[in-house]
Design a protein around this motif. Structure first.
Motif, PDB file in Angstrom:
ATOM      1  N   THR C   4     -41.234 128.816  29.504  1.00 51.93           N
ATOM      2  CA  THR C   4     -40.489 128.008  28.539  1.00 51.93           C
ATOM      3  C   THR C   4     -39.157 128.655  28.188  1.00 51.93           C
ATOM      4  OG1 THR C   4     -41.686 129.094  26.777  1.00 51.93           O
ATOM      5  CG2 THR C   4     -42.480 126.939  27.488  1.00 51.93           C
ATOM      6  N   GLN C   5     -38.663 129.525  29.065  1.00 53.90           N
ATOM      7  CA  GLN C   5     -37.429 130.205  28.736  1.00 53.90           C
ATOM      8  C   GLN C   5     -36.226 129.318  29.052  1.00 53.90           C
ATOM      9  OE1 GLN C   5     -38.783 132.971  27.313  1.00 53.90           O
ATOM     10  NE2 GLN C   5     -36.916 132.706  26.168  1.00 53.90           N
ATOM     11  N   TRP C   6     -36.364 128.046  28.719  1.00 57.65           N
ATOM     12  CA  TRP C   6     -35.236 127.143  28.880  1.00 57.65           C
ATOM     13  C   TRP C   6     -34.433 127.156  27.591  1.00 57.65           C
ATOM     14  CZ3 TRP C   6     -40.032 124.443  30.592  1.00 57.65           C
ATOM     15  CH2 TRP C   6     -40.855 124.106  29.523  1.00 57.65           C
ATOM     16  N   LEU C   7     -33.670 126.130  27.345  1.00 59.14           N
ATOM     17  CA  LEU C   7     -32.797 126.132  26.161  1.00 59.14           C
ATOM     18  C   LEU C   7     -33.596 126.239  24.862  1.00 59.14           C
ATOM     19  CD1 LEU C   7     -30.228 123.258  26.809  1.00 59.14           C
ATOM     20  CD2 LEU C   7     -29.828 125.735  26.864  1.00 59.14           C
ATOM     21  N   THR C   8     -32.942 126.775  23.841  1.00 58.72           N
ATOM     22  CA  THR C   8     -33.521 126.602  22.512  1.00 58.72           C
ATOM     23  C   THR C   8     -32.601 125.669  21.736  1.00 58.72           C
ATOM     24  OG1 THR C   8     -32.404 128.567  21.675  1.00 58.72           O
ATOM     25  CG2 THR C   8     -34.646 128.848  22.475  1.00 58.72           C
ATOM     26  N   HIS C  21     -28.301 117.446   6.065  1.00 59.55           N
ATOM     27  CA  HIS C  21     -29.236 117.992   7.053  1.00 59.55           C
ATOM     28  C   HIS C  21     -29.344 119.499   6.821  1.00 59.55           C
ATOM     29  CE1 HIS C  21     -28.576 114.134   8.974  1.00 59.55           C
ATOM     30  NE2 HIS C  21     -29.556 114.406   9.814  1.00 59.55           N
ATOM     31  N   ILE C  22     -30.544 119.996   6.783  1.00 59.34           N
ATOM     32  CA  ILE C  22     -30.755 121.414   6.490  1.00 59.34           C
ATOM     33  C   ILE C  22     -31.443 122.107   7.672  1.00 59.34           C
ATOM     34  CG2 ILE C  22     -32.022 123.015   4.967  1.00 59.34           C
ATOM     35  CD1 ILE C  22     -31.486 120.936   2.734  1.00 59.34           C
ATOM     36  N   HIS C  23     -30.928 123.280   7.988  1.00 62.76           N
ATOM     37  CA  HIS C  23     -31.501 124.019   9.113  1.00 62.76           C
ATOM     38  C   HIS C  23     -32.902 124.489   8.774  1.00 62.76           C
ATOM     39  CE1 HIS C  23     -31.942 127.649  11.781  1.00 62.76           C
ATOM     40  NE2 HIS C  23     -31.656 126.693  12.631  1.00 62.76           N
ATOM     41  N   VAL C  24     -33.892 124.171   9.657  1.00 67.83           N
ATOM     42  CA  VAL C  24     -35.263 124.557   9.356  1.00 67.83           C
ATOM     43  C   VAL C  24     -35.898 125.442  10.423  1.00 67.83           C
ATOM     44  CG1 VAL C  24     -35.901 122.716   7.760  1.00 67.83           C
ATOM     45  CG2 VAL C  24     -35.997 122.284  10.221  1.00 67.83           C
ATOM     46  N   GLY C  25     -35.238 125.594  11.570  1.00 62.47           N
ATOM     47  CA  GLY C  25     -35.840 126.430  12.604  1.00 62.47           C
ATOM     48  C   GLY C  25     -35.350 126.034  13.973  1.00 62.47           C
ATOM     49  N   SER C  26     -36.100 126.392  14.993  1.00 67.38           N
ATOM     50  CA  SER C  26     -35.672 126.067  16.352  1.00 67.38           C
ATOM     51  C   SER C  26     -36.866 125.898  17.274  1.00 67.38           C
ATOM     52  CB  SER C  26     -34.748 127.162  16.869  1.00 67.38           C
ATOM     53  OG  SER C  26     -35.357 128.426  16.691  1.00 67.38           O
ATOM     54  N   VAL C  27     -36.650 125.219  18.374  1.00 61.21           N
ATOM     55  CA  VAL C  27     -37.718 124.994  19.362  1.00 61.21           C
ATOM     56  C   VAL C  27     -37.210 125.292  20.770  1.00 61.21           C
ATOM     57  CG1 VAL C  27     -38.988 123.239  18.071  1.00 61.21           C
ATOM     58  CG2 VAL C  27     -37.101 122.529  19.560  1.00 61.21           C
ATOM     59  N   HIS C  28     -38.133 125.614  21.635  1.00 59.29           N
ATOM     60  CA  HIS C  28     -37.831 125.692  23.057  1.00 59.29           C
ATOM     61  C   HIS C  28     -38.035 124.304  23.641  1.00 59.29           C
ATOM     62  CE1 HIS C  28     -37.985 130.124  24.084  1.00 59.29           C
ATOM     63  NE2 HIS C  28     -38.337 130.146  22.812  1.00 59.29           N
ATOM     64  N   ALA C  29     -37.081 123.801  24.396  1.00 61.21           N
ATOM     65  CA  ALA C  29     -37.285 122.518  25.072  1.00 61.21           C
ATOM     66  C   ALA C  29     -36.270 122.393  26.196  1.00 61.21           C
ATOM     67  CB  ALA C  29     -37.143 121.346  24.100  1.00 61.21           C
ATOM     68  N   PRO C  30     -36.669 121.714  27.282  1.00 58.92           N
ATOM     69  CA  PRO C  30     -35.763 121.625  28.422  1.00 58.92           C
ATOM     70  C   PRO C  30     -34.599 120.653  28.193  1.00 58.92           C
ATOM     71  CG  PRO C  30     -37.802 120.448  28.876  1.00 58.92           C
ATOM     72  CD  PRO C  30     -37.992 121.143  27.574  1.00 58.92           C
ATOM     73  N   ASP C  31     -34.740 119.708  27.285  1.00 54.46           N
ATOM     74  CA  ASP C  31     -33.656 118.762  27.038  1.00 54.46           C
ATOM     75  C   ASP C  31     -33.783 118.194  25.628  1.00 54.46           C
ATOM     76  OD1 ASP C  31     -35.368 116.338  27.068  1.00 54.46           O
ATOM     77  OD2 ASP C  31     -35.641 116.871  29.160  1.00 54.46           O
ATOM     78  N   PRO C  56     -28.111 122.479  20.629  1.00 60.18           N
ATOM     79  CA  PRO C  56     -28.378 123.655  21.471  1.00 60.18           C
ATOM     80  C   PRO C  56     -27.903 124.919  20.747  1.00 60.18           C
ATOM     81  CG  PRO C  56     -27.215 121.977  22.717  1.00 60.18           C
ATOM     82  CD  PRO C  56     -27.224 121.530  21.280  1.00 60.18           C
ATOM     83  N   THR C  57     -28.746 125.927  20.729  1.00 59.64           N
ATOM     84  CA  THR C  57     -28.414 127.146  19.996  1.00 59.64           C
ATOM     85  C   THR C  57     -27.051 127.690  20.414  1.00 59.64           C
ATOM     86  OG1 THR C  57     -30.748 127.654  19.848  1.00 59.64           O
ATOM     87  CG2 THR C  57     -29.238 129.467  19.422  1.00 59.64           C
ATOM     88  N   HIS C  58     -26.787 127.616  21.704  1.00 56.57           N
ATOM     89  CA  HIS C  58     -25.536 128.217  22.184  1.00 56.57           C
ATOM     90  C   HIS C  58     -24.298 127.450  21.726  1.00 56.57           C
ATOM     91  CE1 HIS C  58     -24.833 125.146  25.183  1.00 56.57           C
ATOM     92  NE2 HIS C  58     -26.080 125.251  25.573  1.00 56.57           N
ATOM     93  N   ALA C  59     -24.502 126.234  21.210  1.00 54.69           N
ATOM     94  CA  ALA C  59     -23.352 125.452  20.757  1.00 54.69           C
ATOM     95  C   ALA C  59     -22.909 125.857  19.355  1.00 54.69           C
ATOM     96  CB  ALA C  59     -23.692 123.966  20.785  1.00 54.69           C
ATOM     97  N   ILE C  60     -23.695 126.704  18.722  1.00 53.40           N
ATOM     98  CA  ILE C  60     -23.346 127.074  17.350  1.00 53.40           C
ATOM     99  C   ILE C  60     -22.452 128.308  17.340  1.00 53.40           C
ATOM    100  CG2 ILE C  60     -24.287 127.917  15.165  1.00 53.40           C
ATOM    101  CD1 ILE C  60     -26.447 125.882  15.437  1.00 53.40           C
ATOM    102  N   TYR C  61     -21.329 128.127  16.712  1.00 55.20           N
ATOM    103  CA  TYR C  61     -20.334 129.186  16.615  1.00 55.20           C
ATOM    104  C   TYR C  61     -20.511 129.835  15.250  1.00 55.20           C
ATOM    105  CZ  TYR C  61     -15.532 131.133  16.719  1.00 55.20           C
ATOM    106  OH  TYR C  61     -14.447 131.954  16.720  1.00 55.20           O
ATOM    107  N   ALA C  62     -20.897 131.112  15.250  1.00 51.98           N
ATOM    108  CA  ALA C  62     -21.201 131.763  13.976  1.00 51.98           C
ATOM    109  C   ALA C  62     -20.201 132.873  13.699  1.00 51.98           C
ATOM    110  CB  ALA C  62     -22.612 132.334  14.013  1.00 51.98           C
ATOM    111  N   SER C  63     -19.821 132.995  12.456  1.00 51.17           N
ATOM    112  CA  SER C  63     -18.920 134.090  12.095  1.00 51.17           C
ATOM    113  C   SER C  63     -19.748 135.363  11.942  1.00 51.17           C
ATOM    114  CB  SER C  63     -18.212 133.761  10.785  1.00 51.17           C
ATOM    115  OG  SER C  63     -19.141 133.738   9.726  1.00 51.17           O
ATOM    116  N   PRO C  64     -19.206 136.489  12.348  1.00 53.76           N
ATOM    117  CA  PRO C  64     -19.965 137.733  12.230  1.00 53.76           C
ATOM    118  C   PRO C  64     -20.066 138.176  10.772  1.00 53.76           C
ATOM    119  CG  PRO C  64     -17.982 138.015  13.595  1.00 53.76           C
ATOM    120  CD  PRO C  64     -17.864 136.699  12.922  1.00 53.76           C
ATOM    121  N   TYR C  65     -21.249 138.714  10.416  1.00 49.11           N
ATOM    122  CA  TYR C  65     -21.404 139.238   9.061  1.00 49.11           C
ATOM    123  C   TYR C  65     -20.442 140.390   8.787  1.00 49.11           C
ATOM    124  CZ  TYR C  65     -25.548 136.489   8.060  1.00 49.11           C
ATOM    125  OH  TYR C  65     -26.417 135.454   7.817  1.00 49.11           O
TER     126      TYR C  65
END
Lengths: 327, 242, 109
Positions: C4-8, C21-31, C56-65
């Motif tokens: 299941t090491q596809w996208l998260t 919309h509030i962030h609640v977590g993440s899932v593994h899924a192919p699409d 997609p997790t990789h689409a999130i641009y986060a500022s560094p702490y």
């Protein structure tokens, strides 16, 4: 600023600070009550400890689902059948949340599962015992989940952000498990003599594994004090065991049940519970894989994993990238 | 629709839901993907919940015993489920194919029964429509995904072949032969019209085998085994509270 | 990719129309479609929900702490805030209609 992988541990680029300066800043953050996030610098020992602990917790959820799922087909009444299915489902859900936390520390899910199957990663010993009757289902859900809640409410205040957040939800759901288990036990305790005997028998068999759930007494090592300082551990195993005894022994006695330990009593002066120490040699023997159900638990997980391999292979190969429109 | 026919219909609906929900609940903890484990378990709970709703109608409106007794105390020959719903949990392919064929049928039925002249049934049909919509979306998505590699499509095709006659058996005419206003033959027509294009478009072949009817026949070994497991604890003392 | 090491996918949950919309977590899924099927039961099986976002997790641009100091206020920014203005006090102090002495009007929030 650069694009950082969200929620993933990454080696922070060299910012010119010495290791000691980084450690001081890290500990200062914890002392201020701030959480450590995956992208923060952290000592390697911290990362490994948190990872080991959360991985162990996640494994305990997914393996802990196995003894109880055996009883889903036998649950009497609609309410019990639905609730037990939902409870076991929650355990799997907790594993999902916790494995995601482990992933933030740099270990992919595939590896986590592999380490469970090849025995290099551990899970809670208590799940290596067999639930023999319906009453066991009640005792497990009530008392093991109670034990887990006491420990997890503490860990929720720990320093690692993603673990702490996951535990918020986990504790909420565990409180349903506890009520469900308590309800089964009370129903049996108030029921026919056969039901009462069934419950007493379950309690007799599970008492020692439950006391062992909190682990052997911590030795006063440098290691323990470091874990406490970093808020990875918040209380010693013995202190948590005392809390459990204090909260639950009276509730068990209140149902007219007995516990299989003649030494068990509370010193009203000091508030400390006396009890017979579980057999810690036996505990170690079971952890090392020689308990009544170790082989069975791993075999079931392995079968589930291998049976599902073709499914995951197919999904990985299927190219699909439609997206749901975001309004 | 007379009362005998109505009771017969509700037992068919309830027993199907209970047994398929029971089988699906057996996946809890061992499904191929952790996230799917959770999703599938929810659907099993939904199905058992629907069974409870139908048994409740039977008890409260049609003079039958309370739901727990109907589920945990009836004998195998008294159950009216189709053999499809009692088939053991085997490979994931059979599970998904069963889910697809079964949920498509339920989808069609609920659309009909939402207009049923017997209001308690119509009410339940409308209430569980949303859950069923998710079930069907879930099953259809899986059917499509698993058609996309040769290996998985072949496994799925084998499962379709095995389950097809039992799926057709779901549409066995009721014992009283008074299923009006919604007779089984037209429900099956609507079911075929719903699933055939999905199967064909995904690249599966639609079998030509014929129905195996089992609702009123001697209980299948699967049904007997399932009920023995399910009723084991309750029957220790049916008069006790559990 | 044998497992299941596809996208998260990051999951954002909305409890009712109009709520954020509030962030609640993440899932593994192919699409995305599978991600929705998975996320629904993992993150919306108890709480009310009308809508989920899957990103997609990789689409999130986060500022560094490490750069959290960019959000700090170096100088007084109270001019941006309602509490930075004590208008009522000034009006009262000016006491423009002194024959019409008013009783104490409570300060506005």
């Amino acid at each position: 600023m650069s694009v950082l992988p969200l929620n993933y541990y990454s080696t922070v680029e060299d910012d010119g600070r010495s290791e000691e300066e980084k450690l001081l800043a890290f500990e200062a953050k914890i002392n201020r009550g701030e959480k450590i996030e995956p992208t923060d610098w952290m000592p390697e020992r911290y990362r490994k400890q948190v990872m080991r602990m959360v991985q162990n917790h996640g494994n305990s959820e997914i393996v802990g689902a196995l003894p109880e799922r055996e009883w889903i087909p036998h649950a009497p009444t609609f309410k019990r059948k639905l609730a037990l299915t939902a409870k076991v489902q929650d355990e799997v859900g907790h594993a999902q949340l916790l494995y995601r936390v482990v992933e933030t520390l740099g270990k992919p899910r595939e590896v986590i599962i592999e380490e469970l199957l090849n025995g290099t990663a551990k899970y809670s010993n208590v799940f290596n015992y067999a639930p023999e009757t319906w009453a066991d289902v009640g005792v497990i859900a009530w008392l093991i989940d109670a034990a887990a809640i006491i420990r997890q409410l503490l860990l929720r205040e720990g320093s690692y952000g993603p673990y702490s957040r996951a535990l918020k939800r986990i504790c909420y759901e565990e409180s349903f498990h506890l009520k469900h288990g308590y309800d089964i036990c009370v129903t049996l305790a108030l029921g026919t003599s056969t039901q009462r005997e069934m419950l007493q028998d379950a309690l007799n068999r599970w008492w020692e594994p439950i006391l062992g759930f909190f682990g052997p007494p911590d030795n006063d090592s440098v290691h323990t004090s470091e874990l406490m300082r970093w808020r990875v551990k918040l209380k010693t195993n013995d202190a948590i065991r005392q809390e459990f005894l204090d909260q639950y022994v009276p509730k068990i006695w209140e149902l007219g049940l007995t516990l299989p330990d003649p030494k068990l009593c509370k010193d009203e002066q000091t508030g400390v519970w006396h009890y017979t120490e579980p057999d810690w040699d036996e505990f170690k023997r079971v952890i090392q894989g020689h308990g009544p159900c170790n082989a069975k638990r791993i075999a079931v997980r392995r079968m589930a994993h291998e049976d599902g391999e073709w499914v995951r292979r197919a999904l990985a190969a299927a190219e699909h990238n439609e997206s749901i429109p975001v309004h | 629709m007379n009362q005998v026919a109505l009771i017969d219909l509700l037992f068919r609906l309830a027993d199907d839901e209970l047994l398929v929900g029971h089988r699906n609940s057996e996946w809890t903890g061992v499904a191929p993907i952790i996230e799917e484990d959770i999703a599938f378990s929810s659907m099993a709970q939904d199905e058992m919940g629907h069974a409870l709703a139908y048994y409740t109608i039977l008890h409260e409106r049609l003079g039958q015993a309370p739901p727990d007794q109907l589920a945990f105390l009836r004998e195998p020959h008294e159950f009216r489920n189709a053999a499809l719903t009692a088939l053991p949990r085997r490979d994931w392919s059979e599970t998904i194919v069963r889910q697809f064929l079964y949920d498509a049928a339920e989808h069609v039925r609920l659309e009909c029964y939402a207009q049923h002249p017997f209001e308690p049934l119509a009410h339940v049909a409308r209430k569980i429509h949303g859950e069923e919509k998710y079930h069907f979306l879930h099953a259809r998505t899986w059917m499509t995904r698993l058609a996309q590699t040769d290996e998985s499509r072949q496994r799925m095709q084998v499962a379709i072949g095995i389950l097809w006659p039992h799926a057709l058996g779901m549409f066995e005419t009721g014992q009283s032969e008074q299923d009006a206003p919604f007779d089984e033959a037209s429900i099956m027509e609507a079911w075929l019209a719903l699933i055939t294009p999905i199967l064909v478009e995904a690249g599966y072949q639609v079998p030509s085998s014929t129905a195996i009817y089992s609702r009123y026949a001697a209980p299948t070994p699967d049904r007997i085994e399932l009920l023995a497991a399910m009723q084991k604890v309750y029957r220790i003392d049916p008069n006790a509270e559990w | 990719m044998t497992d299941t090491q596809w996208l998260t996918w990051e999951v954002f949950h909305q409890t009712q129309r109009g709520a954020p919309h509030i962030h609640v977590g993440s899932v593994h899924a192919p699409d995305a479609e599978m991600a929705l099927l998975m996320a629904k039961e993992q993150f919306a099986r108890r709480q009310a929900c009308v809508n989920l976002w899957l990103v997609p997790t990789h689409a999130i641009y986060a500022s560094p702490y490490e750069d959290a100091d960019i959000f700090e206020h170096g100088t007084d920014k109270s001019y941006r805030e309602a509490f930075g203005y004590k208008v009522r006090d000034r009006v009262r102090a000016a006491n423009l209609n002194d024959e019409d002495k008013q009783e104490d009007i409570p300060e506005e929030a």
